[in-house]
Enzyme design. Structure first.
Site, mmCIF file in Angstrom:
data_model
loop_
_atom_site.group_PDB
_atom_site.id
_atom_site.type_symbol
_atom_site.label_atom_id
_atom_site.label_comp_id
_atom_site.label_asym_id
_atom_site.label_seq_id
_atom_site.Cartn_x
_atom_site.Cartn_y
_atom_site.Cartn_z
ATOM 1 N N LYS A 14 41.513 50.321 13.173
ATOM 2 C CA LYS A 14 41.984 51.705 13.062
ATOM 3 C C LYS A 14 41.406 52.392 11.826
ATOM 4 O O LYS A 14 40.981 53.539 11.900
ATOM 5 C CB LYS A 14 43.519 51.760 12.999
ATOM 6 C CG LYS A 14 44.204 51.153 14.221
ATOM 7 C CD LYS A 14 45.709 51.341 14.171
ATOM 8 C CE LYS A 14 46.399 50.613 13.039
ATOM 9 N NZ LYS A 14 46.427 49.131 13.170
ATOM 10 N N ARG A 89 55.021 53.433 13.818
ATOM 11 C CA ARG A 89 55.052 51.999 14.100
ATOM 12 C C ARG A 89 56.355 51.565 14.749
ATOM 13 O O ARG A 89 56.511 50.399 15.088
ATOM 14 C CB ARG A 89 54.894 51.231 12.784
ATOM 15 C CG ARG A 89 53.572 50.495 12.610
ATOM 16 C CD ARG A 89 53.635 49.819 11.251
ATOM 17 N NE ARG A 89 52.602 48.846 11.032
ATOM 18 C CZ ARG A 89 51.436 49.100 10.476
ATOM 19 N NH1 ARG A 89 51.107 50.313 10.135
ATOM 20 N NH2 ARG A 89 50.592 48.114 10.264
ATOM 21 N N ARG A 128 39.092 39.511 6.737
ATOM 22 C CA ARG A 128 39.278 40.632 5.816
ATOM 23 C C ARG A 128 39.945 40.152 4.530
ATOM 24 O O ARG A 128 39.631 40.607 3.438
ATOM 25 C CB ARG A 128 40.130 41.719 6.498
ATOM 26 C CG ARG A 128 40.359 42.945 5.645
ATOM 27 C CD ARG A 128 40.950 44.088 6.439
ATOM 28 N NE ARG A 128 42.358 43.891 6.742
ATOM 29 C CZ ARG A 128 43.085 44.717 7.493
ATOM 30 N NH1 ARG A 128 42.532 45.773 8.045
ATOM 31 N NH2 ARG A 128 44.359 44.488 7.704
ATOM 32 N N ARG A 134 44.045 41.853 -0.093
ATOM 33 C CA ARG A 134 45.373 42.223 0.411
ATOM 34 C C ARG A 134 46.208 40.977 0.653
ATOM 35 O O ARG A 134 45.832 40.123 1.450
ATOM 36 C CB ARG A 134 45.238 43.027 1.707
ATOM 37 C CG ARG A 134 44.960 44.484 1.457
ATOM 38 C CD ARG A 134 44.796 45.245 2.735
ATOM 39 N NE ARG A 134 45.891 45.091 3.687
ATOM 40 C CZ ARG A 134 46.016 45.815 4.782
ATOM 41 N NH1 ARG A 134 45.109 46.743 5.050
ATOM 42 N NH2 ARG A 134 47.018 45.626 5.599
ATOM 43 N N ARG A 146 52.604 39.407 11.269
ATOM 44 C CA ARG A 146 52.290 40.835 11.457
ATOM 45 C C ARG A 146 52.004 41.145 12.916
ATOM 46 O O ARG A 146 52.407 42.179 13.430
ATOM 47 C CB ARG A 146 51.118 41.228 10.567
ATOM 48 C CG ARG A 146 51.514 41.201 9.117
ATOM 49 C CD ARG A 146 50.337 41.451 8.232
ATOM 50 N NE ARG A 146 49.813 42.774 8.459
ATOM 51 C CZ ARG A 146 48.589 43.156 8.131
ATOM 52 N NH1 ARG A 146 47.765 42.300 7.565
ATOM 53 N NH2 ARG A 146 48.190 44.372 8.362
HETATM 54 P P1 ADP Z 1 46.713 47.335 9.148
HETATM 55 O O1 ADP Z 1 45.691 48.385 8.913
HETATM 56 O O2 ADP Z 1 46.213 45.963 8.941
HETATM 57 O O3 ADP Z 1 47.406 47.528 10.451
HETATM 58 P P2 ADP Z 1 48.395 48.808 7.372
HETATM 59 O O4 ADP Z 1 47.549 49.054 6.194
HETATM 60 O O5 ADP Z 1 48.525 49.919 8.368
HETATM 61 O O6 ADP Z 1 47.848 47.493 8.073
HETATM 62 O O7 ADP Z 1 49.875 48.400 6.945
HETATM 63 C C1 ADP Z 1 50.125 47.373 6.020
HETATM 64 C C2 ADP Z 1 51.629 47.142 5.883
HETATM 65 O O8 ADP Z 1 52.247 48.354 5.400
HETATM 66 C C3 ADP Z 1 52.388 46.845 7.178
HETATM 67 O O9 ADP Z 1 52.342 45.487 7.529
HETATM 68 C C4 ADP Z 1 53.800 47.320 6.803
HETATM 69 O O10 ADP Z 1 54.457 46.398 5.958
HETATM 70 C C5 ADP Z 1 53.541 48.557 5.978
HETATM 71 N N1 ADP Z 1 53.501 49.780 6.813
HETATM 72 C C6 ADP Z 1 52.419 50.584 7.011
HETATM 73 N N2 ADP Z 1 52.730 51.603 7.830
HETATM 74 C C7 ADP Z 1 54.035 51.435 8.186
HETATM 75 C C8 ADP Z 1 54.938 52.128 9.022
HETATM 76 N N3 ADP Z 1 54.565 53.228 9.699
HETATM 77 N N4 ADP Z 1 56.210 51.671 9.144
HETATM 78 C C9 ADP Z 1 56.620 50.592 8.482
HETATM 79 N N5 ADP Z 1 55.813 49.862 7.679
HETATM 80 C C10 ADP Z 1 54.536 50.272 7.517
#
Ligand code: ADP
Length: 195
Positions: A14, A89, A128, A134, A146
């Site tokens: 994404k 989410r 990654r 991270r 996750r």
């Molecule tokens: P990735 O790009 O790997 O999907 P993100 O950077 O979007 O991961 O998100 C990393 C973490 O941040 C998630 O695992 C969660 O803990 C938190 N997070 C991000 N966006 C949300 C959201 N919309 N609602 C709840 N938690 C979130």
């Protein structure tokens, strides 16, 4: 306005595709993951609390991310449109986003869902983790958690948009460029229809 939800599991690509889409369509990129990581980097109270959950691969509370999105929408009222990346989410977040956009007389144009199978995601997240620093990408157990959290809490968001006739799936496996082309084709089909 062109308002896209870029949807898909952790590691689906994404972030990579968002970077390309914002340039092509002149959109504002709203990634709740990035917004949370900048709170962590700034050492805020919110960041400290979010970090504990994020490092374990769990979601942060809805009201926290909804509040951040609300703030960003207010700050970017002149935008040509938005890409929501990593948000919504949960169904609760999706309902809140619809309400917020209604206040600005706009709505989600479409959701683009990047489809990638679980084992490929785990491979990508761990790869990654070798370079991203991270904590949530570093070990297999957290990566798997996750993906599980995604399947249980986030997948229902796809149905939410499907019911509104706004769900489009794109195969997230292949070359970055060909995935990008496939996404753009979908967007252009929708924008022709809504014009
Ligand atoms: P990735 O790009 O790997 O999907 P993100 O950077 O979007 O991961 O998100 C990393 C973490 O941040 C998630 O695992 C969660 O803990 C938190 N997070 C991000 N966006 C949300 C959201 N919309 N609602 C709840 N938690 C979130």
């Amino acid at each position: 306005m062109l308002n896209l939800v870029l949807f898909g599991p952790p590691g689906a690509g994404k972030g990579t595709q968002s970077e390309k889409l914002i340039k092509k369509y002149n959109l504002v990129h709203l990634s709740t993951g990035d917004l949370l990581r900048s709170q962590i980097a700034a050492g805020t109270e919110l960041g400290l609390r979010a970090k504990q959950l994020m490092d374990q691969g769990l979601l942060v509370p809805d009201e926290v991310v909804i509040g951040m999105i609300e703030y960003k929408l207010r700050e970017n009222q002149e935008a040509a449109g938005f890409i929501f990346d990593g948000f919504p989410r949960t169904v609760n977040q999706a309902v809140a986003l619809d309400d917020l956009l209604t206040q600005y007389n706009t709505e989600i144009t479409t959701m683009i869902s990047l489809v990638v199978e679980d084992e490929e995601l785990i491979r990508r997240l761990l790869k990654r983790g070798e370079t991203s620093g991270r904590p949530d990408d570093r070990d297999e157990e957290t990566a798997r958690r996750r993906v599980r959290v995604y399947n249980s809490e986030t997948m229902p968001v796809a149905d939410f948009y499907e019911k509104q006739g706004k769900y489009l799936a794109v195969d997230g496996i292949g070359e970055i460029e060909s995935i990008f082309t496939a996404i753009c084709q979908k967007i252009e089909q929708v924008s022709v229809k809504t014009q």
